[in-house]
Every structure is written in structure tokens, then in C-alpha cells.
Design a protein around this motif. Structure first.
Motif, mmCIF file in Angstrom:
data_model
loop_
_atom_site.group_PDB
_atom_site.id
_atom_site.type_symbol
_atom_site.label_atom_id
_atom_site.label_comp_id
_atom_site.label_asym_id
_atom_site.label_seq_id
_atom_site.Cartn_x
_atom_site.Cartn_y
_atom_site.Cartn_z
ATOM 1 N N LEU A 175 -10.648 -3.247 -36.079
ATOM 2 C CA LEU A 175 -10.754 -4.142 -34.736
ATOM 3 C C LEU A 175 -12.071 -4.096 -34.597
ATOM 4 O O LEU A 175 -13.243 -3.283 -34.756
ATOM 5 N N GLU A 176 -12.670 -5.244 -34.210
ATOM 6 C CA GLU A 176 -13.930 -5.496 -33.521
ATOM 7 C C GLU A 176 -14.157 -4.959 -32.232
ATOM 8 O O GLU A 176 -13.215 -4.478 -31.248
ATOM 9 N N GLU A 177 -15.431 -4.276 -31.748
ATOM 10 C CA GLU A 177 -15.715 -3.576 -30.689
ATOM 11 C C GLU A 177 -15.234 -4.411 -29.449
ATOM 12 O O GLU A 177 -14.652 -3.871 -28.487
ATOM 13 N N TYR A 214 -22.734 -5.391 -32.991
ATOM 14 C CA TYR A 214 -24.116 -6.157 -33.437
ATOM 15 C C TYR A 214 -24.080 -6.356 -34.997
ATOM 16 O O TYR A 214 -25.170 -6.647 -35.794
ATOM 17 N N THR A 215 -22.865 -6.138 -35.552
ATOM 18 C CA THR A 215 -22.658 -6.528 -37.077
ATOM 19 C C THR A 215 -21.901 -8.044 -37.499
ATOM 20 O O THR A 215 -21.308 -8.158 -36.398
ATOM 21 N N VAL A 216 -22.362 -8.631 -38.414
ATOM 22 C CA VAL A 216 -21.701 -9.813 -38.782
ATOM 23 C C VAL A 216 -21.195 -9.838 -40.278
ATOM 24 O O VAL A 216 -21.717 -9.240 -41.125
ATOM 25 N N HIS A 217 -19.869 -10.343 -40.533
ATOM 26 C CA HIS A 217 -19.409 -10.224 -41.743
ATOM 27 C C HIS A 217 -18.549 -11.555 -41.821
ATOM 28 O O HIS A 217 -18.313 -12.356 -40.814
ATOM 29 N N THR A 218 -17.981 -11.947 -42.964
ATOM 30 C CA THR A 218 -17.196 -13.002 -42.964
ATOM 31 C C THR A 218 -16.104 -13.368 -42.344
ATOM 32 O O THR A 218 -15.587 -14.168 -41.876
ATOM 33 N N ALA A 219 -15.301 -11.957 -41.933
ATOM 34 C CA ALA A 219 -14.093 -12.232 -41.379
ATOM 35 C C ALA A 219 -14.253 -12.756 -40.023
ATOM 36 O O ALA A 219 -13.247 -13.274 -39.429
ATOM 37 N N SER A 265 -14.676 -8.022 -47.117
ATOM 38 C CA SER A 265 -16.148 -7.861 -46.780
ATOM 39 C C SER A 265 -16.184 -7.094 -45.426
ATOM 40 O O SER A 265 -16.964 -6.436 -45.252
ATOM 41 N N ALA A 266 -15.260 -7.455 -44.823
ATOM 42 C CA ALA A 266 -15.066 -6.503 -43.332
ATOM 43 C C ALA A 266 -14.952 -5.079 -43.567
ATOM 44 O O ALA A 266 -15.625 -4.182 -42.867
ATOM 45 N N ALA A 267 -14.198 -4.666 -44.423
ATOM 46 C CA ALA A 267 -13.728 -3.413 -44.655
ATOM 47 C C ALA A 267 -15.230 -2.561 -45.274
ATOM 48 O O ALA A 267 -15.427 -1.608 -45.148
ATOM 49 N N SER A 268 -16.106 -3.318 -45.722
ATOM 50 C CA SER A 268 -17.020 -2.578 -46.299
ATOM 51 C C SER A 268 -18.479 -2.515 -45.411
ATOM 52 O O SER A 268 -19.319 -2.205 -45.941
ATOM 53 N N VAL A 269 -18.328 -3.066 -43.991
ATOM 54 C CA VAL A 269 -19.189 -2.796 -43.333
ATOM 55 C C VAL A 269 -19.669 -1.465 -42.984
ATOM 56 O O VAL A 269 -18.791 -0.593 -42.585
#
Length: 287
Positions: A175-177, A214-219, A265-269
Motif C-alpha cells: 500500500l502506498e502511504e 517520498y519513494t519512486v518505483h515502477t509500479a 520492483s515495488a516489493a524491493s523498495v
């Protein structure tokens, strides 16, 4: 055997076909050899195994006999009979989202469910109060009875997380914040939703993590996604894409692979945290 009203085979039919393909392989028979035992063409058997087409009880029994699996006939034929019946969700067609008819069947037969939620909490993880508040936003023109029926459908879908046989699916949710800070309903609804997520995450086989804003990822570029995985593994993964028009099911391998890469990719944040460790001012707010 009937297919879904969308013209596609149902999840139950696909699983039976995949099971027959696995049994044939274990018996050491080629498609052509097994088709000869059945008195049909190799292409017809391929459609049966790959698309759940033509799963009549007599033909299934003959295949099981050819594979030396007569002892399993009762269980497999019971599955065939169940697959021919409408699902319980058929009674909710008036409030089902625009989507393939067997959408819920796809969920119910999955053994792994991966969820990515950039904006709101996914249906399978919602409390009734959160679901009601969200349905009122999505369908502001509808009366209380219709809204209650939509919420009832959401709650009944969640029964897949409580099933006893087979075991509940493994659930991995990211889940995104923003999805947890966005106010759906009032503060009391949000506190209840967060408490519910923590209770779910305490169960075996359930993982819920939160990605800080504050994070950015492919998903982030693909919107809400639900990836379903099945047993046997020969049945391809499915991706459910949530849109304004409803839910689209994607099973093309190349497309599914793209979404799988995005979810990985999101899981590896590295900054994501378990829901149990995530805190928000909602929990200190007054309703």
C-alpha cells in the motif's frame, strides 16, 4: 459445460483442464496418444486442457482411466459438476463492476494474491465501514439499498481469506502511504481500517507493507493491480487491472510479466515498512 457469460472459460474449468494436463504428463502420454484413448483429435484435447472446453463427465472419466487415476475420479468429477454451476456472485450481477463474469472465481481459486494499492485500500482488505464510504463516493447517485448491496458483495468476496479447504491464499499487499492518509469516511472509519489491516497482517501467510510517499518505483506508473497465481503452476498468472470502467483481466504472458516486474520492483523498495510499524495521525485524531 457452460462457460462464463463473457464467453471465456471459468476459473474452475481452467483449473480442471490444467489438472488433466498434469495427470497426462505424469502418465507419460503425449497429447496425440491421450486423444487416441479418448477417440478425439489432439487439438480437441488441447482445448480441453488449455481452455476447459468439453469437460463432459464421461470424457473426463475415460481420461482418468487412461492415466491410471481411477481412484481420483470421484473428486475430479465432483469438481466438474461444481464448475458447471453458477457462482454465488451470480446473484450480484446488478452491482458487479463491468468485468468478466468470472472475476470472483479467479480470486477464489488463487493460491497467491498480490495486491498493489496506490490510492485506496483494496477491496479484499477493506472494513465494511470503509467499503461503504468508498462506494458512496464511487456511486453518489445510488440509494442506501444499492450501496448496502455493493458493500455486501465486497464483504462476501473477502471470505476467500477465511476459507478452510483449500487453505487460504497467501496474500502479499503493498500500500502506498497516500492510500492510508487519504480520508475515506471519517477518522473513526480510518482508525478502524488501520486496526483491521494490522489484524490481517498478523495472520500466517499475510504480508502488508507500506511505501512512504517520498519513494519512486515502477509500479507507481501502473495504477491498482491484483496478480493471481494458481496451482498447478502450468496455469498462467492473471492480472486484474482496476479502471474507472470496471476491472480488466489480462492473461497474456508478456503483459503479465511486465506487471510482475513492476510489482517486484515495488516489493524491493528498501524504505517500505510492515503495517504493524506504520503510524499515522489518524490514530490520535478525534472522530
Amino acid at each position: 459445460m457452460p462457460v462464463s457469460r463473457s464467453g471465456r472459460p471459468t476459473a474452475a474449468q481452467l483449473l480442471i483442464g490444467a489438472r488433466l494436463r498434469q495427470l497426462r504428463t505424469e502418465a507419460g502420454l503425449s497429447t496425440r496418444q491421450a486423444a487416441a484413448e479418448l477417440g478425439t483429435s489432439a487439438s480437441a484435447l488441447h482445448r480441453m486442457e488449455g481452455h476447459g472446453v468439453g469437460l463432459e463427465p464421461g470424457r473426463v472419466r475415460r481420461l482418468l482411466s487412461a492415466y491410471g487415476r481411477e481412484a481420483e475420479a470421484g473428486a475430479v468429477l465432483a469438481d466438474v459438476e461444481r464448475a458447471s454451476r453458477p457462482g454465488w456472485w451470480d446473484a450480484y450481477r446488478d452491482v458487479l463492476p463491468r468485468s468478466p463474469a468470472d472475476l470472483i472465481g479467479l480470486e477464489e481459486h488463487a493460491y497467491v494474491i498480490r495486491l498493489y494499492a496506490p490510492a485506496v485500500v483494496p477491496d479484499l482488505l477493506q472494513t465494511p465501514a470503509y467499503a461503504e464510504a468508498l462506494q458512496r463516493v464511487r456511486h453518489p447517485e445510488e440509494d442506501d439499498r444499492r450501496i448496502a448491496r455493493r458493500v455486501e458483495l465486497v464483504v462476501r468476496r473477502q471470505a476467500v481469506l477465511e476459507r478452510a479447504d483449500p487453505a487460504p491464499p497467501v496474500v502479499w499487499a503493498l500500500l502506498e502511504e497516500a492510500a492510508l492518509r487519504r480520508r475515506v469516511g471519517d477518522a473513526e472509519v480510518m482508525r478502524g481500517q488501520l486496526a483491521h489491516l494490522r489484524l490481517l497482517a498478523a495472520r500466517p501467510g499475510v504480508t502488508i507493507r507500506v511505501v512512504p510517499m517520498y519513494t519512486v518505483h515502477t509500479a507507481l506508473l501502473c495504477g491498482p493491480v491484483q496478480l493471481l497465481r494458481y496451482r498447478p503452476a502450468s496455469l498462467p498468472d492473471r492480472v486484474l487491472l482496476h479502471t474507472l470502467d470496471g476491472i480488466e483481466v489480462e492473461d497474456r504472458r508478456d503483459v503479465v510479466a511486465q506487471y510482475l516486474i513492476a510489482l517486484d520492483s515495488a516489493a524491493s523498495v528498501p524504505d517500505s515498512v510492515p503495517i504493524s510499524a506504520w503510524r499515522t495521525d489518524w490514530e490520535d485524531a478525534r472522530a
